[in-house]
Design a protein around this motif. Structure first.
Motif: not given
Ligand code: ATP
Ligand code: MG
Length: 423
Positions: A344-348
């Motif tokens: 999720v952090a990477e996606q953000l």
């Protein structure tokens, strides 16, 4: 008790959140300089000792007692740079940057001088330096001063005063030097030890004394203006006219001399009364003879250097810069959700470049993770629990303000975060 090592006296670490103020200052300065067509040059921290001893002058404080000089394993005498101008001239000559062309350049970084450390005076300190080569007239002198004035406006500094002077040519200074020698010799008993030593070698430097007891004696000394030739007078008058036209206030200080030998004609300093004896935050001047002295064709040149530590002390109160650690903090409930949380952090980060996302590391309860999110200064917490994970969603919680927490599909996460961050 365990003994830990410490940094050398006068050589300071810069740790968060102060680094954010440094970054902001560096960025602001870079933007202003670029706005006048100045381009960055990067120079080594170490040079052959001759680069400085030839240029700065053998009888200056810097060369006589402030340089960090050592012999390297090849037997060469090397010196940690005490200033940038000499290196810059060495570099532009080495790379042929002055062939048929003028140059507007700037550099930044650490300088090293073995001085007595005190507030505003360090052994490793940082400068931004600016040098313009190939412009003989007072137009560039005025441009450089205008550029610094703009910088003070950008930094919100309203209380710096500008002092200017002209040092004439080296011939003109010779006549002046004789007059000074006569004057100070007459008052020999009032000279402090340092000034007495300077009397024989370089009486001009007595005027540069930091000793308050020398003030009255210096105030009565002859002034260089009486020894100037026609061209030097015209150059100085030209600069004054341009500053007047631009509405820049200044004071002519006939006793303003710079610490280095290579200056000629225009010299200037921006001074504050808020930092005590270390009140000069920006100093510079013209050094028309230096390029030739260092082996190049005669080339007019002017430059200045800003003392970054002094500037930062001055703007401490209103220094900007992002001092928190993160904008978003991603929490996960349990070890099996660590991978999905990092995804999720990477996606953000993909979706919102520039937004700072910390994905919690080190485990612990959601409650303790939430404390960390708060301490990081994050505006948004993103909580991934088992239910959310199964549903392809995440809980979005605003940590400042009143917005209610909500679950959003991962596909809509970037938009939701952007809304909460207001960007
Ligand atoms: P000073 O008269 O204060 O010793 P200087 O004439 O030696 O200064 P320059 O060589 O002209 O200084 O350097 C330009 C600027 O760099 C100074 O105006 C000051 O802001 C900063 N500076 C110089 N030396 C130091 C130092 N030891 N520590 C922190 N800043 C310094
Ligand atoms: Mg000094």
């Amino acid at each position: 008790m365990k003994q830990t090592l410490r940094a050398i006296r006068g050589m300071n670490d810069v740790v968060p959140p102060q680094t954010a103020h440094w970054q902001w200052l560096e960025k602001t300065i870079g933007t202003v300089l670029a706005g006048y067509g100045y381009r960055e040059i990067r120079l080594p921290l170490v040079e052959l000792t001759q680069v400085f001893s030839r240029s700065i002058g053998e009888v200056t404080d810097i060369v006589q007692k402030e340089m960090y000089t050592f012999t390297d394993r090849n037997g060469d005498s090397l010196t940690l740079r005490p200033e940038g101008t000499a290196s810059c001239v060495r570099a532009v000559l080495e790379h042929g940057l002055l062939h048929q062309q003028a140059q507007r350049l700037w550099y930044r970084g650490a300088m090293f001088r073995h001085e007595r450390p005190q507030k505003g005076r360090y052994r490793q300190f940082h400068q931004v330096g600016v040098e313009a080569f190939g412009y003989p007239g007072p137009d560039i002198d005025a441009e450089i001063i205008l550029m610094t004035a703009r910088l003070w406006r950008e930094l919100g500094l309203g209380n710096l005063r500008l002092e200017i002077n002209t040092l004439g040519t080296s011939e003109e200074r010779r006549g002046y030097r004789d007059a000074l020698t006569v004057y100070f010799a007459q008052h020999r008993e009032r000279l402090d030890a340092e000034s007495a030593a300077r009397l024989e070698r370089n009486p001009l430097r007595i005027l540069d004394s930091k000793n308050p007891d020398m003030k009255t004696l210096n105030a009565g000394a002859p002034v260089l203006a009486d020894h100037l030739g026609e061209e030097s007078r015209a150059h100085f008058a030209g600069l004054r006219a341009l500053l007047d036209a631009a509405g820049i206030a200044y004071e002519v200080n006939p006793h303003l001399v710079r610490g280095l030998d290579y200056y000629a004609k225009t010299v200037f300093e921006w001074i504050t009364d808020e930092l005590g004896a270390q009140g000069t935050v920006c100093a510079g001047g013209r050094y028309d003879g230096l390029v030739e002295l260092m082996g190049g064709e005669p080339t007019p040149a002017i430059g200045f250097a800003l003392g970054m530590e002094r500037l930062l002390e001055l703007i401490a109160a209103n220094a900007a810069g992002e001092t928190t650690e993160a904008d978003c903090y991603v929490l996960s409930a349990g070890p099996e959700l660590l991978g999905p949380a990092q995804a999720v952090a990477e996606q953000l980060r993909d979706a919102l470049p520039g937004v700072r996302v910390i994905c919690h590391c080190g485990g612990g309860s959601l409650k303790s993770q939430m404390k960390k999110a708060d301490r990081a200064g994050a505006a948004v917490a993103l909580i991934l629990g088992p239910d959310e994970h199964v549903a392809g969603e995440i809980t979005v919680k605003a940590l400042r303000g009143e917005t209610a927490q909500q679950r959003v599909p991962l596909a809509e996460l970037a938009a939701a975060v952007r809304g909460l961050l207001g960007r």
